[in-house]
Motif scaffolding. Sequence first.
Motif, PDB file in Angstrom:
ATOM      1  N   VAL A  62       0.891  -1.118  -0.025  1.00  0.00           N
ATOM      2  CA  VAL A  62      -0.042  -0.015  -0.088  1.00  0.00           C
ATOM      3  C   VAL A  62       0.748   1.245   0.082  1.00  0.00           C
ATOM      4  CG1 VAL A  62      -1.751   1.317   1.324  1.00  0.00           C
ATOM      5  CG2 VAL A  62      -1.878  -1.156   0.925  1.00  0.00           C
ATOM      6  N   HIS A  63       1.807   1.197   0.781  1.00  0.00           N
ATOM      7  CA  HIS A  63       3.019   2.481   0.986  1.00  0.00           C
ATOM      8  C   HIS A  63       3.441   2.534  -0.678  1.00  0.00           C
ATOM      9  CE1 HIS A  63       6.190   4.968   1.668  1.00  0.00           C
ATOM     10  NE2 HIS A  63       6.447   4.604   2.967  1.00  0.00           N
ATOM     11  N   VAL A  66       0.501   3.919  -3.049  1.00  0.00           N
ATOM     12  CA  VAL A  66      -0.161   5.218  -2.892  1.00  0.00           C
ATOM     13  C   VAL A  66       0.820   6.210  -3.046  1.00  0.00           C
ATOM     14  CG1 VAL A  66      -1.032   6.661  -0.919  1.00  0.00           C
ATOM     15  CG2 VAL A  66      -2.061   4.185  -1.118  1.00  0.00           C
ATOM     16  N   THR A  67       2.143   6.123  -2.788  1.00  0.00           N
ATOM     17  CA  THR A  67       3.051   7.169  -2.672  1.00  0.00           C
ATOM     18  C   THR A  67       3.850   7.255  -3.985  1.00  0.00           C
ATOM     19  OG1 THR A  67       4.714   5.666  -1.820  1.00  0.00           O
ATOM     20  CG2 THR A  67       3.474   7.233  -0.406  1.00  0.00           C
ATOM     21  N   VAL A  71       0.746  11.596  -2.907  1.00  0.00           N
ATOM     22  CA  VAL A  71       0.084  11.628  -1.640  1.00  0.00           C
ATOM     23  C   VAL A  71       1.176  11.817  -0.723  1.00  0.00           C
ATOM     24  CG1 VAL A  71      -1.071  10.146  -0.066  1.00  0.00           C
ATOM     25  CG2 VAL A  71      -1.701  10.187  -2.352  1.00  0.00           C
ATOM     26  N   ARG A  73       3.978  10.986   1.955  1.00  0.00           N
ATOM     27  CA  ARG A  73       4.574   9.566   2.765  1.00  0.00           C
ATOM     28  C   ARG A  73       4.638   9.789   4.083  1.00  0.00           C
ATOM     29  NH1 ARG A  73      10.177   9.964   3.502  1.00  0.00           N
ATOM     30  NH2 ARG A  73      10.451   7.821   3.680  1.00  0.00           N
ATOM     31  N   SER A 155       6.475  13.126  -4.246  1.00  0.00           N
ATOM     32  CA  SER A 155       6.105  12.870  -5.455  1.00  0.00           C
ATOM     33  C   SER A 155       6.547  13.857  -6.566  1.00  0.00           C
ATOM     34  CB  SER A 155       4.437  12.786  -5.689  1.00  0.00           C
ATOM     35  OG  SER A 155       4.009  13.940  -5.380  1.00  0.00           O
TER      36      SER A 155
END
Length: 228
Positions: A62-63, A66-67, A71, A73, A155
């Motif tokens: 998921v880390h 998502v990142t 988003v 971190r 990001s």
Amino acid sequence: MSDNDSRLRPGDRGLVVRAIIGCLVVLAIIVLGMLLPTPGVTTVRTWADATGSWFVVLFVLVHVVVTVFPVPRTVFTVSAGVLFGPIGIVLCIVASTVAAAIAFVAVREIDRRHPSTLIAKVREQPAYLPIAARLRARGWLAVGSLRLIAFAPFSVVNYASALSPVRFWPYLGATVAGLSPGTIAVVLLGDALTGESSPWLVMVSGVLMATGIAGLLVDARMPARPEG
């Protein structure tokens, strides 16, 4: 080095100010958490320990996923300290490095094959301009300095690096080196929220954050050197 070279440029000054404010905010939240009762945090860690290794794998996946997207971190970094303790350092560094690699390759490939509105929008982001300027001036060295403090958007650094001439392997190496101090600091602070860690680890976190800010200041004062 001339006086002009030693002064912080406007973009650098903004990054340093945001880094200092961000560190102070994180420290304030952690201190508040340590002063308040924390049965909820310890209960969550007990639950995480009881779920087994699949939860660790799920957290890392998921880390990573998502990142890759824009988003922050930091929520994962603090959570790793709460859920897994010091082992969360390894989990976060691995997950963040994989996410950074995927984002770099994906954005560079999209830009090469299909220059799109999405890429144009990345270039229009206010945070992109000072980061892109640092990358043009220092190449992969800028990647390391921007990673030293997690408050340069993770990001945006990934995307801007992909849109710059920086090569993949120097980028990845600088990412690991730059992410490590801040990640260790925040994970240890998250671990401190459980009340089970040594107060000395909080001091270590403060030193690492100060080291990151010092590194950012040193880099900002260095004369620009284009990547060769």
